[in-house]
Design an enzyme around this catalytic site. Structure first.
Site, PDB file in Angstrom:
ATOM      1  N   HIS A   1       3.585  -4.961   2.853  1.00 21.81           N
ATOM      2  CA  HIS A   1       3.025  -5.578   4.058  1.00 21.81           C
ATOM      3  C   HIS A   1       3.463  -7.022   4.213  1.00 21.81           C
ATOM      4  CE1 HIS A   1       0.152  -2.359   5.077  1.00 21.81           C
ATOM      5  NE2 HIS A   1       0.124  -2.162   3.773  1.00 21.81           N
TER       6      HIS A   1
ATOM      7  N   SER B   1       0.874  -1.174   0.000  1.00 21.64           N
ATOM      8  CA  SER B   1       0.000   0.000   0.000  1.00 21.64           C
ATOM      9  C   SER B   1       0.911   1.224   0.000  1.00 21.64           C
ATOM     10  CB  SER B   1      -0.926   0.010   1.223  1.00 21.64           C
ATOM     11  OG  SER B   1      -0.184   0.159   2.422  1.00 21.64           O
TER      12      SER B   1
ATOM     13  N   LEU C   1       5.151 -10.651   2.000  1.00 19.86           N
ATOM     14  CA  LEU C   1       5.588 -11.504   0.898  1.00 19.86           C
ATOM     15  C   LEU C   1       5.486 -12.920   1.457  1.00 19.86           C
ATOM     16  CD1 LEU C   1       8.792 -11.333  -1.261  1.00 19.86           C
ATOM     17  CD2 LEU C   1       8.134 -13.411  -0.125  1.00 19.86           C
TER      18      LEU C   1
ATOM     19  N   LEU D   1      -3.397   1.450   6.997  1.00 21.87           N
ATOM     20  CA  LEU D   1      -3.763   2.580   6.137  1.00 21.87           C
ATOM     21  C   LEU D   1      -3.121   2.515   4.759  1.00 21.87           C
ATOM     22  CD1 LEU D   1      -3.574   5.573   8.646  1.00 21.87           C
ATOM     23  CD2 LEU D   1      -5.589   4.292   7.902  1.00 21.87           C
TER      24      LEU D   1
ATOM     25  N   TYR E   1      16.366  -9.872   2.648  1.00 22.33           N
ATOM     26  CA  TYR E   1      15.980  -8.607   2.029  1.00 22.33           C
ATOM     27  C   TYR E   1      17.196  -7.796   1.582  1.00 22.33           C
ATOM     28  CZ  TYR E   1      11.144  -9.591   3.089  1.00 22.33           C
ATOM     29  OH  TYR E   1       9.894 -10.172   3.125  1.00 22.33           O
TER      30      TYR E   1
END
Length: 183
Positions: free
Chosen positions: A108, A83, A110, A97, A154
Site C-alpha cells: 500500500h 496486505s 512505502l 481489503l 521501483y
C-alpha cells in the site's frame, strides 16, 4: 587503575541503549508515527495519503506481519505497509481489503521521514521487505501501484510494470507493478 567499559555507567551498571538501527514489523501502537510520516510525504506531492489513520490501524491489526518499519535509535524513519490480495491485478477493493487466502502482497505504501530522504533508505527498506517476503510461504509476488514518476525507482528495486492500474484516486492515475517473490 579501574577501567570502565564505554557502555557502563559510573556505578558499574550497564546502561540500556537502543539499537542504532532496527527493522521490525509494525504494531498498532506505531500507527500515529506511521501516519505522521505518510501524511508529510504524500500531502505535498499528491494532496492525499494512500492510507488514513484508521486504515493504518486496520492493516496493522489485521496483518502486522506484512508491514516493516525501520527504526533508528527507537525512532521510526521509514516503513512499508502491505496486505494480501487474491486476484491477478489490483482493483479499487484492494485499497481497503486484506484477503487472508491471497498469495499476492499488495504494498500500500512505502514512506521515508523527510529528514532521512535522499539517503537510499527507501531502496534499502524495499530490499529488506522483499527478502522478508521470501520467508513467508504463502507470498508468491508483490504488487503495488504508483504514479509515473516513481516507476524508475521501483524498477531499480526489481519491479516490472504491468500497465495502467484499474485503481484511481480522485484525478490520480497509477501504473501497476509486480515483483516475483518466488517461482
Amino acid at each position: 587503575v579501574h577501567l570502565r567499559s564505554p557502555r557502563s555507567s559510573p556505578g558499574g551498571q550497564r546502561r540500556h541503549t537502543l539499537p542504532a538501527s532496527e527493522f521490525r514489523c509494525l504494531s498498532p501502537e506505531d500507527a500515529v508515527s506511521v501516519f505522521e510520516i505518510e501524511r508529510e510525504a504524500f500531502i505535498s506531492v499528491s494532496g492525499d495519503c494512500p492510507l488514513h489513520l484508521d486504515e493504518i490501524r486496520h492493516f496493522l491489526n489485521l496483518c502486522p506481519e506484512l508491514s516493516l518499519g525501520w527504526f533508528e535509535e527507537g525512532r521510526l524513519v521509514a516503513f512499508i505497509i502491505g496486505s494480501l490480495w487474491d486476484q491477478e491485478r489490483l482493483s479499487q477493493a484492494a485499497l481497503t481489503l486484506h484477503k487472508p487466502q491471497g498469495t499476492a502482497v499488495h504494498i500500500h505504501v512505502l514512506a521515508v521521514h523527510r529528514t532521512f530522504r535522499q539517503q537510499g533508505k527507501g531502496s534499502i527498506l524495499m530490499w529488506r521487505y522483499l527478502q522478508y517476503l521470501r520467508c513467508l510461504p504463502f507470498a508468491r509476488r508483490a504488487l503495488l501501484m504508483c504514479e509515473d514518476f516513481l516507476v524508475p525507482f521501483y524498477q531499480k528495486c526489481g519491479f516490472e510494470p504491468l500497465g495502467p492500474c484499474e485503481v484511481t484516486v480522485g484525478d490520480l492515475a497509477f501504473i501497476e507493478m509486480q515483483h516475483s517473490v518466488r517461482g
